[in-house]
Design a protein around this motif. Structure first.
Motif, mmCIF file in Angstrom:
data_model
loop_
_atom_site.group_PDB
_atom_site.id
_atom_site.type_symbol
_atom_site.label_atom_id
_atom_site.label_comp_id
_atom_site.label_asym_id
_atom_site.label_seq_id
_atom_site.Cartn_x
_atom_site.Cartn_y
_atom_site.Cartn_z
ATOM 1 N N GLU A 1 28.532 -17.028 -8.122
ATOM 2 C CA GLU A 1 29.099 -16.389 -9.320
ATOM 3 C C GLU A 1 28.300 -16.769 -10.580
ATOM 4 O O GLU A 1 28.273 -16.026 -11.558
ATOM 5 C CB GLU A 1 30.595 -16.713 -9.488
ATOM 6 C CG GLU A 1 30.957 -18.124 -9.926
ATOM 7 C CD GLU A 1 31.009 -19.136 -8.771
ATOM 8 O OE1 GLU A 1 30.495 -18.809 -7.681
ATOM 9 O OE2 GLU A 1 31.533 -20.242 -8.964
ATOM 10 N N HIS A 2 27.591 -17.919 -10.512
ATOM 11 C CA HIS A 2 26.837 -18.361 -11.695
ATOM 12 C C HIS A 2 25.534 -17.597 -11.903
ATOM 13 O O HIS A 2 24.842 -17.822 -12.896
ATOM 14 C CB HIS A 2 26.573 -19.867 -11.618
ATOM 15 C CG HIS A 2 27.825 -20.683 -11.715
ATOM 16 N ND1 HIS A 2 27.922 -21.976 -11.271
ATOM 17 C CD2 HIS A 2 29.052 -20.379 -12.218
ATOM 18 C CE1 HIS A 2 29.144 -22.434 -11.484
ATOM 19 N NE2 HIS A 2 29.850 -21.486 -12.055
ATOM 20 N N ARG B 1 26.956 -14.256 -17.981
ATOM 21 C CA ARG B 1 28.149 -14.267 -18.850
ATOM 22 C C ARG B 1 29.199 -15.238 -18.310
ATOM 23 O O ARG B 1 29.924 -15.875 -19.081
ATOM 24 C CB ARG B 1 28.736 -12.857 -18.984
ATOM 25 C CG ARG B 1 27.733 -11.911 -19.630
ATOM 26 C CD ARG B 1 28.376 -10.768 -20.326
ATOM 27 N NE ARG B 1 29.168 -11.182 -21.471
ATOM 28 C CZ ARG B 1 29.792 -10.330 -22.278
ATOM 29 N NH1 ARG B 1 29.698 -9.041 -22.057
ATOM 30 N NH2 ARG B 1 30.488 -10.762 -23.291
ATOM 31 N N ASN C 1 25.592 -14.683 -12.619
ATOM 32 C CA ASN C 1 26.010 -13.829 -13.741
ATOM 33 C C ASN C 1 26.004 -14.670 -15.015
ATOM 34 O O ASN C 1 26.828 -15.578 -15.181
ATOM 35 C CB ASN C 1 27.421 -13.300 -13.455
ATOM 36 C CG ASN C 1 27.931 -12.388 -14.560
ATOM 37 O OD1 ASN C 1 27.506 -12.518 -15.719
ATOM 38 N ND2 ASN C 1 28.828 -11.485 -14.222
#
Ligand code: P6F
Length: 281
Positions: free
Chosen positions: A44-45, A49, A47
């Motif tokens: 997920e990191h 944002r 991304n």
């Protein structure tokens, strides 16, 4: 009275460094320099944002990105957090002979448009392409300084002659040389390698003659306390803090880890105590 640009440089430096003269900066150029596989542990990191929101919430002092990523996530770097835009890079895909060159991938104007507070560029001191990177840095630094922007040099000794002469690029004599070369080429902040001990890193700090020296984080340590101890050693050696990427985004929950790092950097807390206080132990 100071020239306008000197005031700009001083004000912008303060967006990274607290009153204690220290800073903890998050680095996120790995998708380009190493490839997106660096994010696979906690996908997920990848991304920007998502991870930028987490590091800002944890109280980080600054964030370093390449221009295109700042376009995507620069807006999440809150106004009280310094934004460092790095204008040189390389991919891990280029041929081996060209790995010792960082190329320019953006311009000072781009960093200005993105609302940067500092501009960064890498020089591989000792590379066969050192001349090109020196010129690149000189051009970036001269223009950035004219506009009132502090310039950060990632001063990395790297090249065949270094390996031949010193055995390893982290030898303190060559790291110290790179830091000194960064100062003499006009850097306002230096990011470089750990030399293995407080005593030798203190010499790097001395060679930098008052220009703040930041640790380049390196690979993730399995035990978070080991990294806290490393940063503690940097601080005790007179270093000004650290620029950290993998040790942050490769952890499942980076927020308590960043808070513990901030305790070490800004409150001189013992690493184990800092880890306990943030629930890491
Ligand atoms: O210099 C970099 C990469 O260096 P490298 O070629 O991997 O030695 C930076 O682009 C990184 O952002 C920097 O090293 C900080 O990230 P971590 O090392 O803490 O992951």
């Amino acid at each position: 009275m100071d020239a306008y640009q000197n005031v700009g440089i001083k004000r912008r430096m303060k967006r990274f460094f607290r009153r204690d003269g220290r800073a903890l900066i998050f680095a996120m150029d790995h998708g380009f320099e190493h490839g997106p596989t660096d994010f696979e542990e906690h996908w997920e990191h990848v991304n920007p944002r998502i991870i930028i929101k987490k590091v800002v919430r944890a109280g980080i002092d600054g964030v370093m990105m390449l221009p295109g990523l700042a376009r995507a996530a620069g807006i999440d770097v809150k106004p009280n957090v310094g934004l460092m835009i790095k204008l040189t890079s390389k991919t891990n895909l280029r041929p081996k002979d060209d790995q010792l060159l960082q190329s320019q991938l953006g311009y000072v104007e781009d960093a200005v448009k993105l609302g940067a507070d500092a501009i960064a560029a890498t020089v591989y001191w000792g590379s066969p392409q050192e001349d090109a990177m020196m010129r690149q840095f000189a051009e970036i630094a001269s223009y950035a300084h004219d506009l009132g922007f502090p310039v950060v040099q990632f001063a990395y000794p790297r090249g065949p002659y270094i390996n031949e002469k010193y055995g390893r690029k982290e030898d303190y004599r060559v790291v110290m040389y790179g830091a000194r070369a960064a100062v003499e080429s006009g850097a306002d902040m230096i990011k470089t390698y750990w030399t293995g001990s407080r005593e030798t890193f203190a010499k790097v700090v001395d060679a930098a003659a008052g220009v703040p020296v930041l640790l380049s984080g390196g690979a993730k340590t399995d035990n978070p306390v080991d990294f806290l101890k490393l940063v503690w050693d940097v601080i005790e050696a007179g270093g000004a803090g650290a620029v950290v990427g993998r040790n942050i985004f490769q952890r499942e929950d980076p927020e308590p880890f960043i808070k513990a790092l901030l305790r070490v950097v800004h409150r001189n807390e013992d690493p184990e105590e800092a880890a306990k206080a943030e629930g890491l132990l």
